[in-house]
Design a protein around this motif. Structure first.
Motif, mmCIF file in Angstrom:
data_model
loop_
_atom_site.group_PDB
_atom_site.id
_atom_site.type_symbol
_atom_site.label_atom_id
_atom_site.label_comp_id
_atom_site.label_asym_id
_atom_site.label_seq_id
_atom_site.Cartn_x
_atom_site.Cartn_y
_atom_site.Cartn_z
ATOM 1 N N GLN A 48 0.848 -1.197 -0.135
ATOM 2 C CA GLN A 48 0.081 0.010 0.004
ATOM 3 C C GLN A 48 0.879 1.266 -0.061
ATOM 4 O OE1 GLN A 48 -3.667 0.305 -0.537
ATOM 5 N NE2 GLN A 48 -3.064 2.402 -0.676
ATOM 6 N N LEU A 49 1.680 1.354 0.881
ATOM 7 C CA LEU A 49 2.694 2.389 0.913
ATOM 8 C C LEU A 49 3.424 2.408 -0.366
ATOM 9 C CD1 LEU A 49 4.077 4.572 2.572
ATOM 10 C CD2 LEU A 49 5.744 3.185 3.401
ATOM 11 N N ALA A 50 3.941 1.447 -1.080
ATOM 12 C CA ALA A 50 4.535 1.585 -2.442
ATOM 13 C C ALA A 50 3.484 2.016 -3.456
ATOM 14 C CB ALA A 50 4.977 0.137 -2.952
ATOM 15 N N GLU A 51 2.467 1.723 -3.337
ATOM 16 C CA GLU A 51 1.634 2.253 -4.460
ATOM 17 C C GLU A 51 1.066 3.936 -4.101
ATOM 18 O OE1 GLU A 51 -2.030 -0.086 -3.770
ATOM 19 O OE2 GLU A 51 -1.064 -1.811 -5.152
ATOM 20 N N ASP A 52 1.252 4.346 -2.908
ATOM 21 C CA ASP A 52 1.056 5.481 -2.651
ATOM 22 C C ASP A 52 2.389 6.632 -3.148
ATOM 23 O OD1 ASP A 52 -1.205 5.118 -1.172
ATOM 24 O OD2 ASP A 52 -0.533 5.251 0.810
ATOM 25 N N VAL A 53 3.607 5.876 -2.786
ATOM 26 C CA VAL A 53 4.868 6.412 -3.427
ATOM 27 C C VAL A 53 4.699 6.504 -4.769
ATOM 28 C CG1 VAL A 53 7.115 5.653 -3.598
ATOM 29 C CG2 VAL A 53 6.221 5.795 -1.399
ATOM 30 N N LEU A 54 4.260 5.570 -5.493
ATOM 31 C CA LEU A 54 4.214 5.581 -7.051
ATOM 32 C C LEU A 54 3.204 6.787 -7.455
ATOM 33 C CD1 LEU A 54 5.371 4.209 -9.597
ATOM 34 C CD2 LEU A 54 3.136 2.707 -9.511
ATOM 35 N N HIS A 55 2.063 6.894 -6.653
ATOM 36 C CA HIS A 55 0.930 7.657 -7.021
ATOM 37 C C HIS A 55 1.615 9.175 -6.956
ATOM 38 C CE1 HIS A 55 -2.178 10.637 -6.129
ATOM 39 N NE2 HIS A 55 -2.707 9.984 -6.973
ATOM 40 N N ASP A 56 2.378 9.619 -5.810
ATOM 41 C CA ASP A 56 2.921 10.693 -5.476
ATOM 42 C C ASP A 56 4.274 10.953 -6.456
ATOM 43 O OD1 ASP A 56 1.466 11.056 -3.355
ATOM 44 O OD2 ASP A 56 2.749 10.589 -1.839
ATOM 45 N N ALA A 57 4.900 10.021 -6.730
ATOM 46 C CA ALA A 57 5.959 10.096 -7.798
ATOM 47 C C ALA A 57 5.247 10.704 -9.225
ATOM 48 C CB ALA A 57 6.693 8.818 -7.865
ATOM 49 N N PHE A 58 4.211 9.973 -9.678
ATOM 50 C CA PHE A 58 3.760 10.394 -11.029
ATOM 51 C C PHE A 58 3.225 11.840 -11.004
ATOM 52 C CE2 PHE A 58 4.414 6.053 -12.478
ATOM 53 C CZ PHE A 58 4.781 6.388 -13.955
ATOM 54 N N LEU A 59 2.610 11.959 -9.683
ATOM 55 C CA LEU A 59 2.129 13.657 -9.746
ATOM 56 C C LEU A 59 3.432 14.666 -9.591
ATOM 57 C CD1 LEU A 59 -0.330 13.547 -6.636
ATOM 58 C CD2 LEU A 59 -0.829 13.640 -9.016
ATOM 59 N N SER A 60 4.393 13.958 -9.218
ATOM 60 C CA SER A 60 5.738 14.957 -9.305
ATOM 61 C C SER A 60 6.351 14.880 -10.483
ATOM 62 C CB SER A 60 6.700 14.323 -8.327
ATOM 63 O OG SER A 60 6.444 14.891 -6.838
ATOM 64 N N ILE A 61 6.384 13.887 -11.293
ATOM 65 C CA ILE A 61 6.782 13.835 -12.747
ATOM 66 C C ILE A 61 5.754 14.589 -13.557
ATOM 67 C CG2 ILE A 61 6.478 12.304 -14.659
ATOM 68 C CD1 ILE A 61 7.373 9.989 -12.684
ATOM 69 N N TRP A 62 4.556 14.484 -13.578
ATOM 70 C CA TRP A 62 3.575 15.408 -14.258
ATOM 71 C C TRP A 62 3.884 17.052 -13.899
ATOM 72 C CZ3 TRP A 62 0.704 15.583 -18.139
ATOM 73 C CH2 TRP A 62 -0.351 16.595 -18.313
ATOM 74 N N SER A 63 4.166 17.373 -12.660
ATOM 75 C CA SER A 63 4.107 18.700 -12.323
ATOM 76 C C SER A 63 5.720 19.051 -12.364
ATOM 77 C CB SER A 63 3.821 18.925 -10.755
ATOM 78 O OG SER A 63 4.766 18.239 -9.920
ATOM 79 N N GLY A 64 6.463 18.216 -12.558
ATOM 80 C CA GLY A 64 7.987 18.764 -12.693
ATOM 81 C C GLY A 64 8.714 18.469 -13.945
ATOM 82 N N ALA A 65 7.708 17.888 -15.017
ATOM 83 C CA ALA A 65 8.435 17.325 -16.057
ATOM 84 C C ALA A 65 9.043 18.864 -16.987
ATOM 85 C CB ALA A 65 7.357 16.857 -17.092
#
Length: 185
Positions: A48-65
């Motif tokens: 569950q924590l890994a899935e949360d990390v992945l979600h947060d990472a993709f938000l960061s990828i989107w906003s920081g691209a």
């Protein structure tokens, strides 16, 4: 279905994300999510924590691209470093958590209630003075400081937002903070 990593253009996908093309983010997700989840899972060791990390990472990828620079490294490596850093941050924040029973929480809240009222008054007074001091700064210094400390932008992101040279932004922040320190004293 994922494309072979050596034929998928990560850099182009990140540039498309920076332009706001959601399909590019979806393509990155379809291409790498299972591998990135594995990276996160190896670090945090909880699904569950890994899935949360992945979600947060993709938000960061989107906003920081927009901040991705192909001259500094490969797009795929940049994506993996974001996931790795998010996972490590999740571990660090979990290490700081302390379990407490209801009685302990109640006692701490009761103890701090009077102290909090005095702090709230002081904080309101300080914030009022900070707003006055910010109002006295010129627009470029004020905007640079607010982008840095309220929005959490890097110097290069601020330069992009203000359409100003990076050196000017750094100078505005340094001089603006100096003026704020002087004003708040």
């Amino acid at each position: 279905m994922p494309i072979a990593p050596d034929t998928f253009d990560y850099d182009a996908a990140l540039r498309a994300c920076a332009r706001g093309e959601r399909g590019a983010l979806q393509g990155l997700y379809q291409q790498e999510s299972r591998y990135l989840l594995g990276v996160a899972l190896r670090i945090v060791r909880q699904r569950q924590l890994a899935e949360d990390v992945l979600h947060d990472a993709f938000l960061s990828i989107w906003s920081g691209a927009g901040g991705f620079d192909a001259g500094k490294g490969a797009g795929r490596g940049w994506i993996y470093s974001i996931v790795r850093n998010k996972a490590l941050n999740a571990i660090r924040s979990r290490e700081r958590e302390v379990a407490a029973d209801e009685d302990t929480v109640e006692a701490v809240l009761h103890e701090n209630a009077a102290h909090d009222a005095a702090e709230a008054f002081e904080l309101n007074a300080s914030l009022g003075k900070l707003n006055d001091c910010l109002a006295h700064l010129d627009a470029s210094k004020r905007a640079s400081i607010l982008f840095a400390y309220v929005d959490g932008c890097s110097h290069s992101e601020i330069a992009q937002r203000l359409k100003a040279p990076l050196g000017s932004v750094k100078a505005w922040i340094k001089r603006g903070l100096g003026a704020l320190r002087e004003c708040m004293a």
